[in-house]
Write a protein that holds these residues in place. Structure first.
Motif, short mmCIF file in Angstrom:
data_model
loop_
_atom_site.label_atom_id
_atom_site.label_comp_id
_atom_site.label_asym_id
_atom_site.label_seq_id
_atom_site.Cartn_x
_atom_site.Cartn_y
_atom_site.Cartn_z
N ARG A 63 10.41 -6.16 -15.63
CA ARG A 63 9.42 -6.90 -16.40
C ARG A 63 9.10 -6.21 -17.73
O ARG A 63 8.86 -6.87 -18.74
CB ARG A 63 8.15 -7.05 -15.57
N CYS A 64 9.10 -4.87 -17.73
CA CYS A 64 8.66 -4.10 -18.90
C CYS A 64 9.82 -3.51 -19.70
O CYS A 64 9.61 -2.61 -20.51
CB CYS A 64 7.72 -2.98 -18.44
N LEU A 69 0.81 -1.07 -16.02
CA LEU A 69 2.09 -1.01 -15.30
C LEU A 69 2.85 0.28 -15.61
O LEU A 69 3.52 0.83 -14.74
CB LEU A 69 2.94 -2.22 -15.63
N GLU A 75 1.15 -4.60 -19.33
CA GLU A 75 2.49 -4.03 -19.30
C GLU A 75 2.58 -2.69 -20.00
O GLU A 75 3.28 -1.77 -19.55
CB GLU A 75 3.48 -5.02 -19.93
N TYR A 101 3.70 2.69 -12.62
CA TYR A 101 5.12 2.93 -12.37
C TYR A 101 5.40 4.43 -12.28
O TYR A 101 6.05 4.90 -11.33
CB TYR A 101 5.97 2.31 -13.48
N THR A 113 4.01 -1.51 -4.81
CA THR A 113 2.64 -1.56 -5.31
C THR A 113 1.98 -2.85 -4.85
O THR A 113 2.66 -3.84 -4.55
CB THR A 113 2.58 -1.50 -6.86
N ILE A 117 8.79 -4.09 -11.65
CA ILE A 117 7.99 -3.61 -12.78
C ILE A 117 8.90 -3.18 -13.93
O ILE A 117 8.68 -3.53 -15.09
CB ILE A 117 7.08 -2.44 -12.35
N GLU A 118 9.94 -2.41 -13.60
CA GLU A 118 10.85 -1.92 -14.63
C GLU A 118 11.54 -3.09 -15.34
O GLU A 118 11.68 -3.08 -16.58
CB GLU A 118 11.88 -0.98 -14.02
N TYR A 153 4.33 -5.86 -6.21
CA TYR A 153 5.43 -5.62 -7.14
C TYR A 153 6.20 -4.40 -6.66
O TYR A 153 5.61 -3.35 -6.38
CB TYR A 153 4.92 -5.32 -8.55
#
Length: 355
Positions: free
Chosen positions: A286-287, A246, A242, A250, A261, A283-284, A278
């Motif tokens: 998740r992180c 990622l 992450e 990203y 992705t 992604i955003e 993803y």
């Protein structure tokens, strides 16, 4: 008319690699607004990249206006042994030059007068991630101005050359894994080496024109960034995924306007046993507790504003980061590097645009 890139009457005096009248300028990483530190809301910058065109390069680096972006196969079967073919592989990748983007501009009669920055997507990603890069990777870019457009390309530093020379077999194998995974899941034409898109966007006050290499597209025509990563077996693996993988993926996608992705997850033997897709939104989300996209883009905007406002026509600069707490801008000895055919195109389009 004098060459717009270089005017002999304005030739600077040099003392070594730095002029006597230009002092090195430093941008402290902590000088960028740290919204979390002061508990202020992070400003959300409007960023809406628009794709203007495509081009491709053959294995012999022959340019073609327009590109056939390979499609992801329907019948790719798992597991995929990423080690297969490594012994016969030669990494022919080079430090990218802007000549192919210049060629696209000329072939499409594109006027750059309203473009503040012309560069590759990857260089903006390197700058943007600097403050959050746990590995503190060094980078150096060259800046010059042609009329009102600042041109940014990469400098192959001694540090980068040293790192390439000292790469272990395992490090080279990890590079090959990405190449192999793409080859196995994409329907690639035999002679095609690279597909690129050309994107326009605005970062802060600067209208940008970017070239970005792309991997493939799905059946719906959406461009997809393809990556490999080890299967995560513990919390440390997840955290590293992450914070680094990622984050870089990203930004690579976001700056170019790519929304999808595809990750191939490999075991310790180098066999891909899982494939997961993803979206950037996923992604955003998740992180969200690890990094903040708006803070990163704000940092990029501040660095560009600081650096590009100091660039003068007829001079060449290096903008560099060496792993410490600041980014440095310094003027270097003038060496003509922009091709004459591109300067001629820019001159003609500028005169026509202002006639």
């Amino acid at each position: 008319m004098n060459n717009p890139e270089y005017s002999p009457s304005k030739k600077p005096k040099y003392n070594g690699s730095q002029t006597t009248h230009f002092t090195k300028s430093r941008f402290l990483l902590d000088s960028a607004t740290d919204r979390q530190k002061y508990k202020l809301p992070v400003k959300s910058l409007a960023y809406n990249p628009i794709m203007l065109g495509e081009f491709s390069l053959s294995k012999d680096r022959i340019f073609s206006n327009g590109a056939t972006i390979p499609t992801i196969k329907d019948d790719a079967k798992l597991p995929i042994d990423l080690n297969d073919g490594f012994e016969d592989w030669y990494d022919s990748s080079e430090i990218p030059t802007l000549d192919v983007l210049f060629k696209w501009i000329c072939d499409n009669n594109f006027v750059i007068d309203n473009i503040g920055l012309l560069t590759y997507r990857g260089l903006l990603k390197k700058i943007a991630v600097t403050k959050y890069d746990v590995y503190k990777n060094h980078w150096c870019v060259r800046l010059s101005k042609l009329y009102s457009t600042v041109i940014m390309d990469e400098v192959d530093t001694e540090e980068q050359k040293r790192k390439r020379r000292s790469e272990s077999v395992q490090q080279k194998k990890f590079q090959y894994y990405g190449h192999k995974f793409e080859k196995e899941i994409l329907e690639v034409e035999d002679d095609q080496k690279e597909s690129d898109i050309v994107v326009t966007s605005k970062i802060g006050q600067y209208r940008c024109l970017l070239a970005a290499e792309v991997d493939g597209k799905d059946k719906m025509g959406n461009i997809v960034e393809i990556k490999t990563h080890r299967i995560m077996l513990n919390g440390h693996h997840k955290q590293a995924f992450e914070r680094s993988k990622l984050l870089n993926t990203y930004l690579q996608c976001y700056i170019a306007g790519i929304s999808q992705t595809c990750f191939g997850f490999r075991d310790q033997r180098g066999h891909v046993t899982q494939v997961k897709n993803y979206s950037l939104d996923e992604i955003e989300e998740r992180c969200v507790k690890v990094w903040n996209k708006d803070a990163i883009m704000q940092f990029l905007s501040e660095v560009l504003k600081w650096a590009l406002n100091q660039i003068e026509t007829g001079k060449v600069y290096h903008l560099l980061y060496s792993g410490d707490n600041h980014i440095t801008l310094q003027q270097v000895e003038y060496v003509k590097y922009l091709p004459d055919w591109f300067i001629d195109h820019a001159k003609k389009s500028h005169e026509n645009n202002n006639s």
